[in-house]
Design a protein around this motif. Sequence first.
Motif, PDB file in Angstrom:
ATOM      1  N   ASP A 127       0.851  -1.198   0.000  1.00  0.00           N
ATOM      2  CA  ASP A 127       0.000   0.000   0.000  1.00  0.00           C
ATOM      3  C   ASP A 127       0.886   1.247   0.000  1.00  0.00           C
ATOM      4  OD1 ASP A 127      -1.747   2.094   0.551  1.00  0.00           O
ATOM      5  OD2 ASP A 127      -2.987   0.889   1.893  1.00  0.00           O
ATOM      6  N   ILE A 128       1.084   1.840  -1.168  1.00  0.00           N
ATOM      7  CA  ILE A 128       1.946   3.017  -1.288  1.00  0.00           C
ATOM      8  C   ILE A 128       1.417   4.182  -0.464  1.00  0.00           C
ATOM      9  CG2 ILE A 128       2.830   4.764  -2.894  1.00  0.00           C
ATOM     10  CD1 ILE A 128       4.196   2.166  -3.295  1.00  0.00           C
TER      11      ILE A 128
ATOM     12  N   LEU B 272       8.308  -2.123  -4.717  1.00  0.00           N
ATOM     13  CA  LEU B 272       7.209  -3.063  -4.906  1.00  0.00           C
ATOM     14  C   LEU B 272       7.184  -3.621  -6.323  1.00  0.00           C
ATOM     15  CD1 LEU B 272       4.396  -1.264  -2.877  1.00  0.00           C
ATOM     16  CD2 LEU B 272       5.822  -3.192  -2.182  1.00  0.00           C
ATOM     17  N   GLU B 273       7.538  -2.798  -7.309  1.00  0.00           N
ATOM     18  CA  GLU B 273       7.574  -3.280  -8.693  1.00  0.00           C
ATOM     19  C   GLU B 273       8.621  -4.374  -8.884  1.00  0.00           C
ATOM     20  OE1 GLU B 273       8.315   0.193 -10.958  1.00  0.00           O
ATOM     21  OE2 GLU B 273       6.250   0.962 -10.796  1.00  0.00           O
TER      22      GLU B 273
ATOM     23  N   SER C 221       9.627  -6.574  -6.681  1.00  0.00           N
ATOM     24  CA  SER C 221       9.454  -7.721  -5.774  1.00  0.00           C
ATOM     25  C   SER C 221       8.029  -8.243  -5.870  1.00  0.00           C
ATOM     26  CB  SER C 221       9.766  -7.324  -4.329  1.00  0.00           C
ATOM     27  OG  SER C 221       8.860  -6.322  -3.884  1.00  0.00           O
ATOM     28  N   GLU C 222       7.916  -9.578  -5.840  1.00  0.00           N
ATOM     29  CA  GLU C 222       6.573 -10.163  -5.777  1.00  0.00           C
ATOM     30  C   GLU C 222       6.046 -10.163  -4.341  1.00  0.00           C
ATOM     31  OE1 GLU C 222       9.113 -12.660  -7.407  1.00  0.00           O
ATOM     32  OE2 GLU C 222       8.927 -11.028  -8.848  1.00  0.00           O
ATOM     33  N   VAL C 223       6.951 -10.311  -3.407  1.00  0.00           N
ATOM     34  CA  VAL C 223       6.622 -10.280  -1.974  1.00  0.00           C
ATOM     35  C   VAL C 223       7.697  -9.455  -1.284  1.00  0.00           C
ATOM     36  CG1 VAL C 223       6.326 -11.641   0.131  1.00  0.00           C
ATOM     37  CG2 VAL C 223       5.571 -12.576  -2.073  1.00  0.00           C
ATOM     38  N   LEU C 224       7.306  -8.618  -0.324  1.00  0.00           N
ATOM     39  CA  LEU C 224       8.275  -7.842   0.446  1.00  0.00           C
ATOM     40  C   LEU C 224       7.761  -7.729   1.876  1.00  0.00           C
ATOM     41  CD1 LEU C 224      10.872  -6.267   0.609  1.00  0.00           C
ATOM     42  CD2 LEU C 224       9.685  -4.259  -0.299  1.00  0.00           C
ATOM     43  N   LEU C 225       8.437  -8.424   2.785  1.00  0.00           N
ATOM     44  CA  LEU C 225       7.984  -8.507   4.176  1.00  0.00           C
ATOM     45  C   LEU C 225       9.110  -8.105   5.125  1.00  0.00           C
ATOM     46  CD1 LEU C 225       6.210 -11.981   4.016  1.00  0.00           C
ATOM     47  CD2 LEU C 225       5.131  -9.734   3.777  1.00  0.00           C
TER      48      LEU C 225
ATOM     49  N   PHE D  14      12.331 -10.158   4.063  1.00  0.00           N
ATOM     50  CA  PHE D  14      12.150 -11.264   3.120  1.00  0.00           C
ATOM     51  C   PHE D  14      11.564 -10.699   1.842  1.00  0.00           C
ATOM     52  CE2 PHE D  14       9.438 -14.315   0.988  1.00  0.00           C
ATOM     53  CZ  PHE D  14      10.303 -15.387   0.819  1.00  0.00           C
ATOM     54  N   ALA D  15      12.172 -11.039   0.710  1.00  0.00           N
ATOM     55  CA  ALA D  15      11.668 -10.569  -0.581  1.00  0.00           C
ATOM     56  C   ALA D  15      11.731 -11.703  -1.591  1.00  0.00           C
ATOM     57  CB  ALA D  15      12.479  -9.374  -1.074  1.00  0.00           C
ATOM     58  N   ALA D  16      10.709 -11.796  -2.404  1.00  0.00           N
ATOM     59  CA  ALA D  16      10.711 -12.694  -3.557  1.00  0.00           C
ATOM     60  C   ALA D  16      10.965 -11.831  -4.781  1.00  0.00           C
ATOM     61  CB  ALA D  16       9.378 -13.423  -3.671  1.00  0.00           C
TER      62      ALA D  16
END
Length: 344
Positions: free
Chosen positions: A37-38, A76-77, A79-83, A107-109
Amino acid sequence: MTGLQDPLALDSASRAVAEAAAMAVPYKLAEAYARRDIDSLLALFANISEVTWIGTGADERRVGREELRCQFERNLEQSEVLLFRFEWVRASATPTAGWVMAEGSMFAAVAGENIDVPVRLTAVVVEEDGEWRVVQAHLSCPATGQAAGESFPTLFEQMADAVRRERPDLLQHTSPDGTVTILFTDIEGSTAVTETLGDRVWMEVLREHNEIIRELTREFEGYEVKSSGDGFMLAFGSARRALLCAIEMQRAFARRNALKPEVTIRICIGLHTGEAIREADDFFGKNVILAARIADMAQGDEILVSSLVRALTESTGDFRFGEERRVELKGLQGLHRVYGVTWN
């Protein structure tokens, strides 16, 4: 007098409320990233022209809300996941301003790869329109290759840490059983040599050194993963070829030094083999660090190998190993077996 409260108690209470609000900021950041959520991310930052975010990348110094928006969108662009998981948070605040610091992990995908790294966050926060908002924040990744108790990483640790972050594709350099042998080299006493020779002469010596390393790496079908200053990290799909290459390197520099005794080059070499396929997620964090630590222990003109390299190569009869040494390696638990290799 009844109905009056102690001013000190009021001050302590208001500070406690302010500190609790400040401590919530890292968790709100993590929640906004998890929801991708930007607008919620930007809402955590003060509405001032000099609001600043400093991130982990070389170009990540962002000033102003528009630059922050561009950075968060890029994160966000890509990474598929960013935690973010913050496990340690501290804050100090007055009712109108304060600071917060946090440690945890990210953690990032990214492009099909999973990245899990430690992170640190520090931020200056102010009260704005009834909310705590960030004026300046700095997110960093600690140098995991730097051993506990050491103020500075070694050259090998710097290379290992860089490779851990970059995670180069080594699968094409694996052996049929999925292993990769990592070889680190370094010039002994290079700082002192530089000061003695001066920059111009040292650069000539360094070019000669690099040519020898790279020529032999090609000859033995190795792959240059990283170079930094006077050190190299190389990868081989065969432990035998890696060790033969290490021996030829020492012999090449011995021949070179016999011809140019006024400026000798003595290199330290360390090797370790890891399973790049089965242990893909942990390969760069464990095996590369172990190879770097072994190389750190090597002296000039010495080759040190792990017990696994010895086990993989001793049956060929091509190598002579020294006595087993049980050593402690910085940042790694327990004792580790290493062996010197005879090359002359």
